[in-house]
Write a protein that holds these residues in place. Sequence first.
Motif, PDB file in Angstrom:
ATOM      1  N   ASN A  94       0.847  -1.192   0.000  1.00  0.00           N
ATOM      2  CA  ASN A  94       0.000   0.000   0.000  1.00  0.00           C
ATOM      3  C   ASN A  94       0.884   1.245   0.000  1.00  0.00           C
ATOM      4  O   ASN A  94       2.096   1.156   0.206  1.00  0.00           O
ATOM      5  CB  ASN A  94      -0.940  -0.008   1.210  1.00  0.00           C
ATOM      6  N   PRO A  95       0.291   2.424  -0.243  1.00  0.00           N
ATOM      7  CA  PRO A  95       1.108   3.641  -0.351  1.00  0.00           C
ATOM      8  C   PRO A  95       1.893   3.978   0.913  1.00  0.00           C
ATOM      9  O   PRO A  95       2.932   4.633   0.835  1.00  0.00           O
ATOM     10  CB  PRO A  95       0.073   4.731  -0.641  1.00  0.00           C
ATOM     11  N   HIS A  96       1.413   3.537   2.069  1.00  0.00           N
ATOM     12  CA  HIS A  96       2.023   3.932   3.338  1.00  0.00           C
ATOM     13  C   HIS A  96       3.249   3.113   3.697  1.00  0.00           C
ATOM     14  O   HIS A  96       4.152   3.607   4.378  1.00  0.00           O
ATOM     15  CB  HIS A  96       0.980   3.848   4.449  1.00  0.00           C
ATOM     16  N   SER A 154       3.188  -1.276  -5.907  1.00  0.00           N
ATOM     17  CA  SER A 154       2.366  -0.390  -5.080  1.00  0.00           C
ATOM     18  C   SER A 154       2.351   1.009  -5.685  1.00  0.00           C
ATOM     19  O   SER A 154       3.369   1.492  -6.175  1.00  0.00           O
ATOM     20  CB  SER A 154       2.926  -0.322  -3.654  1.00  0.00           C
ATOM     21  N   THR A 155       1.211   1.661  -5.614  1.00  0.00           N
ATOM     22  CA  THR A 155       1.101   3.018  -6.152  1.00  0.00           C
ATOM     23  C   THR A 155       0.693   3.978  -5.036  1.00  0.00           C
ATOM     24  O   THR A 155       0.397   3.579  -3.918  1.00  0.00           O
ATOM     25  CB  THR A 155       0.079   3.075  -7.306  1.00  0.00           C
ATOM     26  N   GLY A 156       0.713   5.280  -5.356  1.00  0.00           N
ATOM     27  CA  GLY A 156       0.288   6.285  -4.394  1.00  0.00           C
ATOM     28  C   GLY A 156       1.409   6.846  -3.536  1.00  0.00           C
ATOM     29  O   GLY A 156       1.152   7.634  -2.626  1.00  0.00           O
ATOM     30  N   TRP A 157       2.672   6.490  -3.829  1.00  0.00           N
ATOM     31  CA  TRP A 157       3.804   6.937  -3.006  1.00  0.00           C
ATOM     32  C   TRP A 157       4.816   7.750  -3.803  1.00  0.00           C
ATOM     33  O   TRP A 157       5.887   8.086  -3.288  1.00  0.00           O
ATOM     34  CB  TRP A 157       4.531   5.718  -2.401  1.00  0.00           C
ATOM     35  N   LYS A 162      -9.334  -0.878  -3.696  1.00  0.00           N
ATOM     36  CA  LYS A 162      -8.260  -0.042  -4.238  1.00  0.00           C
ATOM     37  C   LYS A 162      -8.103   1.184  -3.345  1.00  0.00           C
ATOM     38  O   LYS A 162      -9.031   1.972  -3.177  1.00  0.00           O
ATOM     39  CB  LYS A 162      -8.608   0.380  -5.670  1.00  0.00           C
ATOM     40  N   LYS A 163      -6.926   1.352  -2.752  1.00  0.00           N
ATOM     41  CA  LYS A 163      -6.744   2.348  -1.692  1.00  0.00           C
ATOM     42  C   LYS A 163      -6.443   3.752  -2.211  1.00  0.00           C
ATOM     43  O   LYS A 163      -6.643   4.735  -1.501  1.00  0.00           O
ATOM     44  CB  LYS A 163      -5.633   1.895  -0.732  1.00  0.00           C
ATOM     45  N   ASP A 164      -5.905   3.870  -3.426  1.00  0.00           N
ATOM     46  CA  ASP A 164      -5.549   5.195  -3.934  1.00  0.00           C
ATOM     47  C   ASP A 164      -6.434   5.562  -5.121  1.00  0.00           C
ATOM     48  O   ASP A 164      -6.907   4.710  -5.858  1.00  0.00           O
ATOM     49  CB  ASP A 164      -4.068   5.265  -4.325  1.00  0.00           C
ATOM     50  N   SER A 221      -5.914   5.900  -9.857  1.00  0.00           N
ATOM     51  CA  SER A 221      -4.977   4.782  -9.883  1.00  0.00           C
ATOM     52  C   SER A 221      -3.633   5.233 -10.449  1.00  0.00           C
ATOM     53  O   SER A 221      -3.536   6.215 -11.198  1.00  0.00           O
ATOM     54  CB  SER A 221      -5.537   3.649 -10.745  1.00  0.00           C
TER      55      SER A 221
END
Length: 238
Positions: free
Chosen positions: A54-56, A76-79, A139-141, A144
């Motif tokens: 996950n992004p975190h 992983s995406t969002g970072w 999907k967390k972010d 996408s």
Amino acid sequence: MRIALIGYGKMGKAIEEIAVAKGHEIVLKITSSNTEEFTTEALQKADVAIEFTNPHSAVDNIKKCLDAGIPVACGSTGWLERWEEVIDYNVVKNGCFLFASNFSIGVNLFFELNSYLAGLMAPHTDYEVTTEEIHHTQKKDAPSGTAISLAEQILQQITRKKQWVNHISDNPTELEIISERIDPVPGTHKIKYQSDIDDIEIIHTAHNRKGFAGGAVLAAEFLHGRKGVYNMKQVLGL
């Protein structure tokens, strides 16, 4: 090849199925419930790591793999606001790192088509371009990582668009990315050029996770024994 799976959710299980079918061995599976096993000693039993969390946690996970001297392919995406930090860390560690917003071979071909079409459409200002992405509710972010990659390609070609936004916009300099979360959709991405005369659309629809998982295993195979920073274009020879 011995593979460490950092993240063992639905994607991790899909990767395991394909990797084992290709004759690889999964020597480490890390989830939120066994983080105490995520050690340098355990990592060093692997030839390569595949990171899908996950992004975190992604950046810390990547660094831990690089600390262990293990090539890592990250999905992983969002970072990506920490991208330079990771690249610099890889240089310091003389490591091997690959990031893909989407490992699917089909999506990476779609990236090439998207960039080419945007170049063709750039002079035709009568067409308004918008993008849309649909994913499952886990999907967390949003948007996408794949949608961001597609949008960035369009911005490179269609310079009247200055930035992407994740909402409906009436600002002609903004490129819309509309995000929806609908179960059980694995992933759909649409690029639409619309004019008073006609519309042009390109769409990629994933039917399951096999495309993403297969591409991740292909990336891991590519990284084995290498140093440096890579992407899926290089893996696929595009």
